[in-house]
Enzyme design. Sequence first.
Site, mmCIF file in Angstrom:
data_model
loop_
_atom_site.group_PDB
_atom_site.id
_atom_site.type_symbol
_atom_site.label_atom_id
_atom_site.label_comp_id
_atom_site.label_asym_id
_atom_site.label_seq_id
_atom_site.Cartn_x
_atom_site.Cartn_y
_atom_site.Cartn_z
ATOM 1 N N ASP A 75 0.886 -1.169 0.000
ATOM 2 C CA ASP A 75 0.000 0.000 0.000
ATOM 3 C C ASP A 75 0.910 1.201 0.000
ATOM 4 O O ASP A 75 1.892 1.257 0.743
ATOM 5 C CB ASP A 75 -0.941 0.023 1.203
ATOM 6 C CG ASP A 75 -2.123 0.946 0.938
ATOM 7 O OD1 ASP A 75 -2.782 0.791 -0.104
ATOM 8 O OD2 ASP A 75 -2.385 1.847 1.757
ATOM 9 N N SER A 76 0.626 2.108 -0.880
ATOM 10 C CA SER A 76 1.530 3.235 -1.042
ATOM 11 C C SER A 76 0.749 4.481 -1.402
ATOM 12 O O SER A 76 -0.413 4.425 -1.796
ATOM 13 C CB SER A 76 2.565 2.934 -2.129
ATOM 14 O OG SER A 76 1.924 2.554 -3.329
#
EC number: 3.6.1.66
Length: 203
Positions: A75-76
């Site tokens: 997740d970024s």
Amino acid sequence: MSRRFDGQRILIATHNAGKLDEMRQLFEPHGVAVVGAAELALPEPEETETSFIGNARIKAHAAVAATGLPALADDSGIEVDALDGQPGVYTADWAETPNGRDFVMAMTKTHEMLEQRGAREPRSARFCATLVLAWPDGHEEIFEGTVSGRLVWPIRGRTGHGYDPMFQPDGYDITFAEMDPAEKNRISHRADAFKKLIAGCFG
């Protein structure tokens, strides 16, 4: 001490083709076969957490439950200092439209908000990435990475994905989207997290 990964195949829990390509290149030297969630027609789980770690955990464990394969989820997002860390975990949400994601729209929105706030140059920001590697027995390892830089306008470059055309990393005079993909993959937030993953689980 991190758990060593000794499998031959890893599921990358993403439907993002650009992210999958990046991961494939990063894993290539380590002799691990990579398969993407879209290739297995896995549904995308709802990301209900308010942190990168929380959302990466949801994606990794959902992929393991669906396939029985060890899964790596990322997740970024991008945090903009003058916007109090926004969009952060909501980076992809800012790009959502009824016809898919439009990151030019998201970058335009970000620029307009900075203008409204009278944000001074340099408009500092950082890309953040969290990787969660989950095993079928429920074990997980978590690795975080960042890269700092500034936002530019107008956007520049045609490679990369997401906010890459707007982000100029510290020490460079070009954006991620103007950079050779191999160079970007060497210095990116995902690369930072990935180095820690490799040292922890593959080294």
